[in-house]
Each structure stands twice: as C-alpha cells, then as structure tokens.
Motif scaffolding. Structure first.
Motif, short mmCIF file in Angstrom:
data_model
loop_
_atom_site.label_atom_id
_atom_site.label_comp_id
_atom_site.label_asym_id
_atom_site.label_seq_id
_atom_site.Cartn_x
_atom_site.Cartn_y
_atom_site.Cartn_z
N SER A 61 0.83 -1.20 0.00
CA SER A 61 0.00 0.00 0.00
C SER A 61 0.87 1.26 0.00
CB SER A 61 -0.88 0.02 1.25
OG SER A 61 -1.75 -1.10 1.29
N LEU A 62 0.28 2.32 -0.49
CA LEU A 62 0.90 3.64 -0.45
C LEU A 62 -0.21 4.67 -0.30
CD1 LEU A 62 3.45 3.57 -3.44
CD2 LEU A 62 4.05 3.69 -1.01
N ARG A 63 0.13 5.82 0.27
CA ARG A 63 -0.80 6.93 0.28
C ARG A 63 -0.16 8.11 -0.44
NH1 ARG A 63 -3.56 10.38 5.20
NH2 ARG A 63 -1.43 11.23 5.33
N LEU A 64 -0.78 8.50 -1.52
CA LEU A 64 -0.31 9.66 -2.26
C LEU A 64 -0.99 10.92 -1.72
CD1 LEU A 64 -0.42 8.29 -5.92
CD2 LEU A 64 1.42 8.14 -4.24
N SER A 65 -0.25 12.00 -1.71
CA SER A 65 -0.80 13.29 -1.30
C SER A 65 -0.65 14.28 -2.44
CB SER A 65 -0.04 13.82 -0.07
OG SER A 65 -0.18 12.96 1.03
N CYS A 66 -1.61 15.16 -2.53
CA CYS A 66 -1.58 16.26 -3.50
C CYS A 66 -1.80 17.54 -2.70
CB CYS A 66 -2.66 16.08 -4.55
SG CYS A 66 -2.90 17.49 -5.65
N THR A 67 -0.73 18.27 -2.48
CA THR A 67 -0.81 19.51 -1.71
C THR A 67 -0.85 20.69 -2.66
OG1 THR A 67 0.39 18.48 0.12
CG2 THR A 67 0.26 20.89 0.09
N ALA A 117 -8.67 21.93 4.99
CA ALA A 117 -7.91 22.73 5.96
C ALA A 117 -6.41 22.57 5.76
CB ALA A 117 -8.30 22.34 7.37
N LYS A 118 -6.00 21.41 5.24
CA LYS A 118 -4.59 21.15 4.99
C LYS A 118 -4.23 21.36 3.52
CE LYS A 118 -3.96 17.88 8.79
NZ LYS A 118 -3.51 16.51 9.19
N ASN A 119 -5.19 21.81 2.73
CA ASN A 119 -4.96 22.02 1.29
C ASN A 119 -4.43 20.76 0.61
OD1 ASN A 119 -5.74 24.79 1.19
ND2 ASN A 119 -3.79 25.33 2.12
N THR A 120 -4.95 19.63 1.00
CA THR A 120 -4.39 18.37 0.51
C THR A 120 -5.50 17.38 0.14
OG1 THR A 120 -2.42 18.65 1.87
CG2 THR A 120 -2.85 16.44 1.05
N VAL A 121 -5.27 16.71 -0.98
CA VAL A 121 -6.11 15.60 -1.42
C VAL A 121 -5.26 14.34 -1.35
CG1 VAL A 121 -7.40 14.62 -3.35
CG2 VAL A 121 -7.50 17.08 -2.90
N TYR A 122 -5.88 13.24 -0.93
CA TYR A 122 -5.15 11.99 -0.76
C TYR A 122 -5.71 10.92 -1.70
CZ TYR A 122 -3.96 14.32 3.62
OH TYR A 122 -3.53 15.22 4.56
N LEU A 123 -4.83 10.00 -2.04
CA LEU A 123 -5.25 8.80 -2.76
C LEU A 123 -4.56 7.62 -2.09
CD1 LEU A 123 -6.93 7.75 -5.18
CD2 LEU A 123 -4.80 7.74 -6.50
N GLN A 124 -5.34 6.85 -1.37
CA GLN A 124 -4.83 5.66 -0.70
C GLN A 124 -4.87 4.50 -1.68
OE1 GLN A 124 -3.77 5.35 2.72
NE2 GLN A 124 -3.06 3.35 2.00
N LEU A 125 -3.73 3.89 -1.90
CA LEU A 125 -3.61 2.76 -2.82
C LEU A 125 -3.35 1.49 -2.02
CD1 LEU A 125 -1.05 4.40 -5.32
CD2 LEU A 125 -3.52 4.72 -5.26
N THR A 126 -4.15 0.46 -2.24
CA THR A 126 -3.95 -0.80 -1.53
C THR A 126 -3.94 -1.96 -2.52
OG1 THR A 126 -6.32 -1.14 -1.18
CG2 THR A 126 -5.14 0.11 0.51
N SER A 127 -3.47 -3.10 -2.06
CA SER A 127 -3.43 -4.31 -2.89
C SER A 127 -2.80 -4.04 -4.25
CB SER A 127 -4.84 -4.87 -3.08
OG SER A 127 -5.45 -5.17 -1.84
N LEU A 128 -1.71 -3.31 -4.23
CA LEU A 128 -1.08 -2.90 -5.48
C LEU A 128 -0.49 -4.09 -6.23
CD1 LEU A 128 0.56 0.38 -4.21
CD2 LEU A 128 -1.09 0.20 -6.06
#
Length: 127
Positions: free
Chosen positions: A17-23, A76-87
């Motif tokens: 898994s990974l979690r991508l952030s877009c700030t 509030a954190k100016n961030t969008v996340y994309l959680q990736l699992t079972s890659l």
C-alpha cells in the motif's frame, strides 16, 4: 502562483500500500474538484479517481480501482489523498493530481476538463 505537488510514491512490493498526497497552493482547495490520473511507460494518460468539491462526491474510474483505492480531501490542509492498496505490478505509473476547471465534470478525465496539474509521483510495484 497555482501549484499542485504530489508526494508519497515509491517502490512497493505486490500487495502493498501507499498513500499519495496532493498539496495545493495559490488557490482555495475547497472551491475545486481534483482528479487523479496516471501514466504508465509507453501508455496514455488514464483517469483513476476524482473527488468533488462537495462532500460525498468520490468517483472511481472502474470497479477494480474502487475496490483498491480511496480518495479523500482535507481542505484545511490544502491536501487531497489517494490511498492505494493491494497494489499489483500493472499499477506501476506516474500518478498526477489535476485541478478541475468546473466541478460539474468531476466524473470525467479528459484533459480539457483540467487546467493545471503537478509533476507527478512515481509508483513502482515490484518484487
């Protein structure tokens, strides 16, 4: 200056898994929908997921992505996340976040619906 900066990519083993952030900066994230797209080597840009500016508006390109990825936002954190699992290895690509011109089109991934994007974050799935 409008900026989107992706982070969180890396090398991960199959099943990982990974979690991508877009700030973002230079604009109010709360006013925009954001899309995630990816581009694998030798392949075209491909839509993955998006999130509306309004609560409850998460969208996934297909059922496979929906079962493995989760998109969310923290204005509030100016961030969008994309959680990736079972890659799996075929998910290896550069992942980009993009800002929608008009939130109405958040379920669409054609480039002309977006007006700016980041430099991407490399995700490599390999054993």
């Amino acid at each position: 200056q409008v900026q989107l900066v992706e982070s969180g990519g890396g090398l991960v083993q199959p099943g990982g898994s990974l979690r991508l952030s877009c700030t973002v900066s230079g604009f109010a994230l709360a006013d925009y929908g954001i899309g995630w797209v990816r581009q694998a080597p030798g392949k075209e840009r491909e839509g993955v997921s998006s999130i509306s500016r309004y609560e409850g508006g998460e969208y996934y390109k297909n059922s496979v992505v929906k079962g493995r990825f989760t998109v969310s936002r923290d204005n509030a954190k100016n961030t969008v996340y994309l959680q990736l699992t079972s890659l799996q290895p075929d998910y290896t690509a550069v992942y980009y976040c993009e800002r929608l011109r008009d939130n109405l089109w958040y379920k669409h991934f054609a480039r002309h619906h977006y007006d700016c994007w980041g430099r991407g974050s490399q995700v490599t799935v390999s054993s």
